[in-house]
Design a protein around this motif. Sequence first.
Motif, short mmCIF file in Angstrom:
data_model
loop_
_atom_site.label_atom_id
_atom_site.label_comp_id
_atom_site.label_asym_id
_atom_site.label_seq_id
_atom_site.Cartn_x
_atom_site.Cartn_y
_atom_site.Cartn_z
N VAL A 44 46.92 57.98 -0.07
CA VAL A 44 48.33 57.82 -0.39
C VAL A 44 48.85 59.02 -1.18
O VAL A 44 49.97 59.45 -0.98
N THR A 90 43.95 54.58 0.93
CA THR A 90 44.63 55.16 2.08
C THR A 90 45.81 54.30 2.52
O THR A 90 45.96 53.16 2.07
N TYR A 91 46.61 54.86 3.43
CA TYR A 91 47.71 54.08 3.98
C TYR A 91 47.20 52.88 4.77
O TYR A 91 47.85 51.84 4.82
N VAL A 94 46.77 50.15 2.27
CA VAL A 94 48.07 49.59 1.90
C VAL A 94 48.54 48.62 2.99
O VAL A 94 49.02 47.53 2.70
N TYR A 95 48.37 49.03 4.25
CA TYR A 95 48.78 48.18 5.36
C TYR A 95 47.96 46.90 5.39
O TYR A 95 48.52 45.81 5.56
#
Length: 108
Positions: A44, A90-91, A94-95
């Motif tokens: 991120v 990481t993204y 988050v997802y």
Amino acid sequence: MGIQDIIEGKKQWRAHVARVKALPPDYRIVYKEMQKYLFKVGPVDLPDGPLLPGIVDFFEEGAAAGKGVVELIGTDVAAFCDDLIKDSRTYADVYQESLTRAPGAAEE
């Protein structure tokens, strides 16, 4: 974020890009592939964090020592990148967190 922060950020990014352009051609190609991969799956804090400048430092040292880029990172760029970010949020994390929240839960 004020205008001065934006201007300073642009200056830093341009200096970073200039360092990348100064690398030997094989290092530049691999760096660009790493950058693409990391912007897709990376941490991120990638744009503001130390990872990309750290890679350039590592590549500059390798080039100065006369080593080829494959000697430094191996033949699997994605695996090397995954190892670099293994402990970073990481993204994708988050997802996944957004999917596991209870329906109707308030956003933070």
